[in-house]
Design a protein around this motif. Structure first.
Motif, mmCIF file in Angstrom:
data_model
loop_
_atom_site.group_PDB
_atom_site.id
_atom_site.type_symbol
_atom_site.label_atom_id
_atom_site.label_comp_id
_atom_site.label_asym_id
_atom_site.label_seq_id
_atom_site.Cartn_x
_atom_site.Cartn_y
_atom_site.Cartn_z
ATOM 1 N N ARG A 9 34.746 35.798 29.036
ATOM 2 C CA ARG A 9 34.036 36.956 29.576
ATOM 3 C C ARG A 9 35.052 38.018 29.956
ATOM 4 N N LEU A 10 34.843 39.217 29.485
ATOM 5 C CA LEU A 10 35.755 40.312 29.783
ATOM 6 C C LEU A 10 35.753 40.607 31.280
ATOM 7 N N GLY A 11 36.935 40.889 31.820
ATOM 8 C CA GLY A 11 37.050 41.235 33.225
ATOM 9 C C GLY A 11 37.126 40.045 34.161
ATOM 10 N N VAL A 12 37.074 38.832 33.615
ATOM 11 C CA VAL A 12 37.149 37.622 34.428
ATOM 12 C C VAL A 12 38.352 36.806 33.964
ATOM 13 N N TYR A 13 39.178 36.374 34.911
ATOM 14 C CA TYR A 13 40.349 35.588 34.545
ATOM 15 C C TYR A 13 39.910 34.252 33.968
ATOM 16 N N ASP A 14 40.476 33.888 32.843
ATOM 17 C CA ASP A 14 40.136 32.627 32.192
ATOM 18 C C ASP A 14 41.215 31.596 32.501
ATOM 19 N N GLU A 15 40.810 30.475 33.083
ATOM 20 C CA GLU A 15 41.770 29.451 33.494
ATOM 21 C C GLU A 15 42.402 28.730 32.309
ATOM 22 N N MET A 16 41.740 28.742 31.162
ATOM 23 C CA MET A 16 42.214 27.945 30.037
ATOM 24 C C MET A 16 42.819 28.777 28.915
ATOM 25 N N VAL A 17 42.280 29.958 28.682
ATOM 26 C CA VAL A 17 42.690 30.760 27.536
ATOM 27 C C VAL A 17 43.452 31.989 28.012
ATOM 28 N N ASN A 152 40.952 27.862 51.861
ATOM 29 C CA ASN A 152 40.105 28.063 50.691
ATOM 30 C C ASN A 152 40.727 29.162 49.839
ATOM 31 N N LEU A 153 40.965 28.849 48.573
ATOM 32 C CA LEU A 153 41.607 29.791 47.668
ATOM 33 C C LEU A 153 40.635 30.256 46.594
ATOM 34 N N VAL A 154 40.864 31.466 46.111
ATOM 35 C CA VAL A 154 40.097 31.990 44.988
ATOM 36 C C VAL A 154 41.061 32.766 44.096
ATOM 37 N N ARG A 155 40.814 32.713 42.801
ATOM 38 C CA ARG A 155 41.664 33.462 41.882
ATOM 39 C C ARG A 155 40.984 34.785 41.527
ATOM 40 N N GLY A 156 41.736 35.860 41.632
ATOM 41 C CA GLY A 156 41.208 37.174 41.316
ATOM 42 C C GLY A 156 41.149 37.424 39.824
ATOM 43 N N ARG A 160 45.721 36.308 40.111
ATOM 44 C CA ARG A 160 46.438 36.041 41.354
ATOM 45 C C ARG A 160 45.545 35.286 42.329
ATOM 46 N N PHE A 161 46.121 34.280 43.013
ATOM 47 C CA PHE A 161 45.364 33.528 44.006
ATOM 48 C C PHE A 161 45.338 34.280 45.336
#
Length: 300
Positions: A9-17, A152-156, A160-161
């Motif tokens: 999805r555009l605009g969303v950080y992808d954890e795998m790709v 609690n962490l979230v990735r932007g 970046r976390f």
């Protein structure tokens, strides 16, 4: 389930790709193993994971749930992978935050230099319902005030976390993480063996050592108890699980008593001296004499 069918999805950080159709290096071996396994086998192992969790009695209790108080713990068989390089940055940042919060806590309940110099507003502390006046100038000789810390962490969107919030009261999660890892090493044993996953044992050894260091006496073999609100607490499973795993005694407030300035464990053999309490009860409920008189969870 080849990567060629994986949509980002555009605009969303992808954890795998990293880029379109290019898997990040530390995901490659894992993805290849999943492709070899196939969707039917993945689903079978997912069901196996849930069966193990049910058999182990892993639950998360929910207050005010009209349907059911105790909910079974759910686990996604596809884990979130974080590279060792990235984790070292996260680890350093969390250690820094924990050290800072520990110093602030020690100062607020001690010399209050931050308040005297105007670095923290006085009303921010004294008007806060969580500030415990009876705890002023207690345990100032301890090397640290904050024994356990979590965040609690979230990735932007840019990868970046960020820290959403800090948990210093009686943070939960370590027991569930341990149970998750135990189950995953069974249902994905072959993948875990080849993925060089960092073990959790170092954390629990450090926790055990840290708790022992807070004992005023008997530091080599302290009696440590886990103080729980009881089986209706939402994370009671974790309290019992950690006590069993670490070799501590699981207790409720009625199991303890205070005599001559010391905490004692009631047992069939008589009173036994307690050196360290791992508290899973919110602080204001711990002492019905000095803090909340309506508490039935604390020790008196």
């Amino acid at each position: 389930m080849g990567v060629q069918y994986y949509e980002t999805r555009l605009g969303v950080y992808d954890e795998m790709v990293a880029t379109e159709h290019k898997v990040l290096p530390y995901w490659e071996r894992f993805i290849k193993a999943l492709e070899t396994m196939g969707s039917a086998e993945i689903d079978r192992r997912r069901r196996e994971a849930q069966r193990l969790l049910r058999e182990n009695g892993v639950t998360y209790n929910v207050y005010g749930d009209a349907q059911k108080l105790t909910r079974p713990w759910r686990l996604d068989p596809i884990p979130l992978l974080i590279s060792s390089e990235e984790w070292s940055v996260i680890e350093a940042g969390l250690k820094q935050r924990a050290a800072l919060l520990d110093l602030i806590l020690k100062d607020i309940y001690g010399g209050q230099t931050l308040l005297k110099k105007g670095l923290l507003p006085i009303e921010l502390i004294f008007a806060h319902q969580g500030f415990l006046y009876p705890c002023m100038n207690t345990l100032q000789n301890q090397p640290r005030q904050l024994t356990i810390y979590s965040a609690n962490l979230v990735r932007g969107a840019k990868g970046r976390f960020w820290v959403l919030d800090d948990r210093t009261q009686a943070p939960s999660g370590s027991g569930y993480a341990l149970e998750n890892r135990t189950v995953m090493t069974r249902v994905l044993a072959d993948i875990f063996r080849e993925s060089q996953v960092q073990r959790l044992s170092a954390f629990f050894k450090a926790l055990n050592k840290g708790l022992a260091s807070t004992a005023l006496h008997n530091k080599d073999n302290p009696r440590v108890v886990v103080l729980t609100p009881g089986p209706f607490n939402e994370t009671y499973f974790e309290h019992a699980y950690l006590a069993s795993y670490l070799g501590y005694t699981l207790v409720q407030g009625d199991d303890l008593t205070v005599r001559d300035g010391h905490v004692w464990l009631k047992s069939l053999e008589g009173l036994q001296h307690v050196d360290v309490i791992l508290r899973r009860v919110d602080d204001s409920f711990c002492d019905p004499l000095e803090l909340r008189s309506d508490s039935r969870l604390g020790v008196a």
